[in-house]
Design a protein around this motif. Structure first.
Motif, mmCIF file in Angstrom:
data_model
loop_
_atom_site.group_PDB
_atom_site.id
_atom_site.type_symbol
_atom_site.label_atom_id
_atom_site.label_comp_id
_atom_site.label_asym_id
_atom_site.label_seq_id
_atom_site.Cartn_x
_atom_site.Cartn_y
_atom_site.Cartn_z
ATOM 1 N N ALA A 1 31.751 22.718 30.773
ATOM 2 C CA ALA A 1 32.555 21.819 29.951
ATOM 3 C C ALA A 1 33.858 22.495 29.550
ATOM 4 O O ALA A 1 33.890 23.695 29.262
ATOM 5 N N ALA A 2 34.942 21.722 29.547
ATOM 6 C CA ALA A 2 36.251 22.279 29.204
ATOM 7 C C ALA A 2 36.272 22.732 27.751
ATOM 8 O O ALA A 2 35.680 22.088 26.878
ATOM 9 N N PRO A 3 36.938 23.833 27.458
ATOM 10 C CA PRO A 3 37.072 24.273 26.068
ATOM 11 C C PRO A 3 37.783 23.230 25.224
ATOM 12 O O PRO A 3 38.553 22.414 25.739
ATOM 13 N N ASP B 1 38.090 24.573 36.951
ATOM 14 C CA ASP B 1 38.026 24.557 35.490
ATOM 15 C C ASP B 1 39.197 23.789 34.895
ATOM 16 O O ASP B 1 39.049 23.057 33.912
ATOM 17 N N LEU B 2 40.377 23.970 35.461
ATOM 18 C CA LEU B 2 41.563 23.288 34.941
ATOM 19 C C LEU B 2 41.620 21.832 35.378
ATOM 20 O O LEU B 2 42.278 21.008 34.735
ATOM 21 N N GLY B 3 40.996 21.547 36.502
ATOM 22 C CA GLY B 3 41.041 20.178 37.007
ATOM 23 C C GLY B 3 42.360 19.824 37.659
ATOM 24 O O GLY B 3 42.716 18.644 37.758
ATOM 25 N N VAL B 4 43.098 20.835 38.127
ATOM 26 C CA VAL B 4 44.382 20.605 38.801
ATOM 27 C C VAL B 4 44.474 21.540 39.993
ATOM 28 O O VAL B 4 43.822 22.589 40.042
ATOM 29 N N ALA B 5 45.287 21.160 40.985
ATOM 30 C CA ALA B 5 45.554 22.022 42.124
ATOM 31 C C ALA B 5 46.694 22.970 41.779
ATOM 32 O O ALA B 5 47.748 22.545 41.330
ATOM 33 N N LEU B 6 46.480 24.248 41.984
ATOM 34 C CA LEU B 6 47.501 25.256 41.709
ATOM 35 C C LEU B 6 48.242 25.670 42.974
ATOM 36 O O LEU B 6 49.361 26.186 42.884
ATOM 37 N N PHE B 7 47.622 25.497 44.128
ATOM 38 C CA PHE B 7 48.217 25.901 45.403
ATOM 39 C C PHE B 7 48.053 24.790 46.438
ATOM 40 O O PHE B 7 47.095 24.018 46.397
ATOM 41 N N VAL C 1 39.912 43.950 45.710
ATOM 42 C CA VAL C 1 38.700 43.137 45.676
ATOM 43 C C VAL C 1 38.538 42.457 47.030
ATOM 44 O O VAL C 1 39.525 42.259 47.760
ATOM 45 N N PRO C 2 37.315 42.077 47.404
ATOM 46 C CA PRO C 2 37.130 41.361 48.668
ATOM 47 C C PRO C 2 37.863 40.021 48.653
ATOM 48 O O PRO C 2 37.926 39.344 47.626
ATOM 49 N N GLN C 3 38.379 39.629 49.808
ATOM 50 C CA GLN C 3 39.102 38.359 49.899
ATOM 51 C C GLN C 3 38.247 37.173 49.473
ATOM 52 O O GLN C 3 38.721 36.312 48.718
ATOM 53 N N PRO C 4 36.968 37.073 49.920
ATOM 54 C CA PRO C 4 36.160 35.925 49.487
ATOM 55 C C PRO C 4 35.997 35.841 47.973
ATOM 56 O O PRO C 4 35.979 34.757 47.396
ATOM 57 N N THR C 5 35.870 37.007 47.331
ATOM 58 C CA THR C 5 35.734 37.025 45.865
ATOM 59 C C THR C 5 36.964 36.438 45.210
ATOM 60 O O THR C 5 36.881 35.644 44.267
ATOM 61 N N LEU C 6 38.139 36.838 45.700
ATOM 62 C CA LEU C 6 39.377 36.338 45.116
ATOM 63 C C LEU C 6 39.554 34.848 45.398
ATOM 64 O O LEU C 6 39.991 34.094 44.515
ATOM 65 N N SER C 7 39.206 34.415 46.602
ATOM 66 C CA SER C 7 39.305 32.995 46.927
ATOM 67 C C SER C 7 38.436 32.162 45.992
ATOM 68 O O SER C 7 38.850 31.111 45.478
ATOM 69 N N ARG C 8 37.203 32.644 45.765
ATOM 70 C CA ARG C 8 36.309 31.907 44.873
ATOM 71 C C ARG C 8 36.836 31.877 43.441
ATOM 72 O O ARG C 8 36.722 30.868 42.747
ATOM 73 N N ALA C 9 37.418 32.989 42.991
ATOM 74 C CA ALA C 9 37.931 33.056 41.615
ATOM 75 C C ALA C 9 39.059 32.059 41.401
ATOM 76 O O ALA C 9 39.116 31.364 40.380
ATOM 77 N N VAL C 10 39.965 31.996 42.371
ATOM 78 C CA VAL C 10 41.082 31.068 42.231
ATOM 79 C C VAL C 10 40.595 29.628 42.337
ATOM 80 O O VAL C 10 41.048 28.739 41.598
ATOM 81 N N ALA C 11 39.647 29.381 43.246
ATOM 82 C CA ALA C 11 39.093 28.034 43.362
ATOM 83 C C ALA C 11 38.396 27.615 42.073
ATOM 84 O O ALA C 11 38.507 26.467 41.628
ATOM 85 N N ARG C 12 37.673 28.534 41.463
ATOM 86 C CA ARG C 12 36.993 28.223 40.200
ATOM 87 C C ARG C 12 38.010 27.944 39.091
ATOM 88 O O ARG C 12 37.803 27.074 38.239
ATOM 89 N N LEU C 13 39.115 28.656 39.113
ATOM 90 C CA LEU C 13 40.164 28.416 38.129
ATOM 91 C C LEU C 13 40.711 26.998 38.274
ATOM 92 O O LEU C 13 40.904 26.284 37.278
#
Length: 320
Positions: free
Chosen positions: A15-17, A67-73, A52-64
């Motif tokens: 749930a969003a903060p 969470d925000l509900g918007v496309a950043l890239f 950091v491993p590329q997959p880890t970073l990809s997942r982190a940005v995707a999760r961001l």
């Protein structure tokens, strides 16, 4: 990536903060990762920079994004391009990360043993002579240590200790609160200060009760010296008739010199014309000066050095 080129995460989104503080707690660990991808516009190069491993970073940005509900890239071949929302977040992230970085450098600099900073509070009466002499002596062996100096009354400084805004303070009375540590260093004998044409001015010693009918000039309520004045007058059998209240002892001396009352004060840094300072007899009239700090505080090297220096001056702190 989704077919539209947006990073996606199939995990369940929390749930969003409901507040800015909640968003900060959620996003803070990911901002540096996002900023690196935004800077390089390439996940692989950002992953190499961050280690950091590329997959880890990809997942982190995707999760961001999730969470925000918007496309950043958006994706163009192997290149990522920031969206309008991504540009806005990058600007804020760069500013926030820059502030954190500068704060971290400042904290490290303040803790430097040779050039760190000490936040030091002291009573107004110790400002003209005592504190400058203490600092001069201390900096003979610690020339690079910097000081943030604060002059005020005791209760205010003790509150600043509790809030972590001061490292050390010279105060009176010496606190005995469980959340503070106080060490007695020295004492000052209080004197009855009268105008030089006063009926008692020709005396060297006087009982405080002899001033029972006089108008008094005192510090404001809440000051330690004011509490001492009230207590000593009560011991002498009277309640002082207060004509003027002030915030600094030297201002009170000026009021006495102008014939506006008498005062109980510690010795002046420099003798003031127009007043006579009488020794009190019949009761112990002294103001104890102590060093205080927050209980459990972990001292930086410069604070530890200055504390040791001050404690080593026990019994010879004052110059008058």
């Amino acid at each position: 990536m989704s077919p539209s080129g947006h990073l996606q995460d199939t995990s369940v989104t929390e749930a969003a903060p409901e507040s800015a503080a909640g968003w900060a707690a959620l996003l803070a660990p990911r901002l540096a990762q996002f900023a690196a991808v935004a800077r390089h516009e390439h996940v692989t190069r950002a992953a190499l920079e961050l280690g950091v491993p590329q997959p880890t970073l990809s997942r982190a940005v995707a999760r961001l994004e999730a969470d925000l509900g918007v496309a950043l890239f958006t994706r163009h071949g192997r290149t990522l391009t920031l969206t309008k929302a991504g540009h806005d977040l990058r600007t804020a992230a760069d500013r926030a990360l820059g502030e954190v970085g500068r704060a971290a450098e400042a904290v490290r600099a303040d803790a430097d043993p040779s050039a760190g900073k000490v936040a030091f509070g002291f009573l107004h009466t110790m400002g003209p002579e005592t504190v400058p002499e203490l600092l001069r002596e201390f900096r003979v062996d610690h020339p690079g240590v910097r000081f943030q100096l604060v002059q005020s009354y005791g209760e205010w400084m003790l509150d600043r200790l509790r809030e972590g805004e001061l490292d050390l303070c010279l105060t009176s009375p010496v606190p005995d609160d469980p959340d503070l540590v106080g060490r007695r260093l020295d004492e000052q004998r209080l004197r009855l200060v009268v105008p030089d044409d006063h009926r008692l001015a020709g005396r060297k010693r006087v009982r405080l009760a002899e001033a029972a009918e006089e108008a008094f000039v005192t510090l404001e309520p809440g000051y330690g010296l004011r509490r001492m004045t009230d207590a000593l007058c009560a011991q002498a059998g009277f309640t002082p008739r207060v004509a003027f209240e002030g915030e600094e002892a030297e201002t009170l001396r000026g009021l006495v010199a102008a014939g506006l009352g008498v005062a109980l004060l510690p010795p002046p840094a420099v003798p003031r014309p127009g007043v006579v300072e009488l020794t009190l007899t019949g009761q112990r009239a002294v103001r104890e000066i102590g060093l205080a700090w927050q209980a459990g505080a972990v001292d930086t090297p410069p604070v530890a050095a200055f504390k040791k220096f001050l404690l080593g001056r026990r019994g010879r702190l004052l110059n008058g």
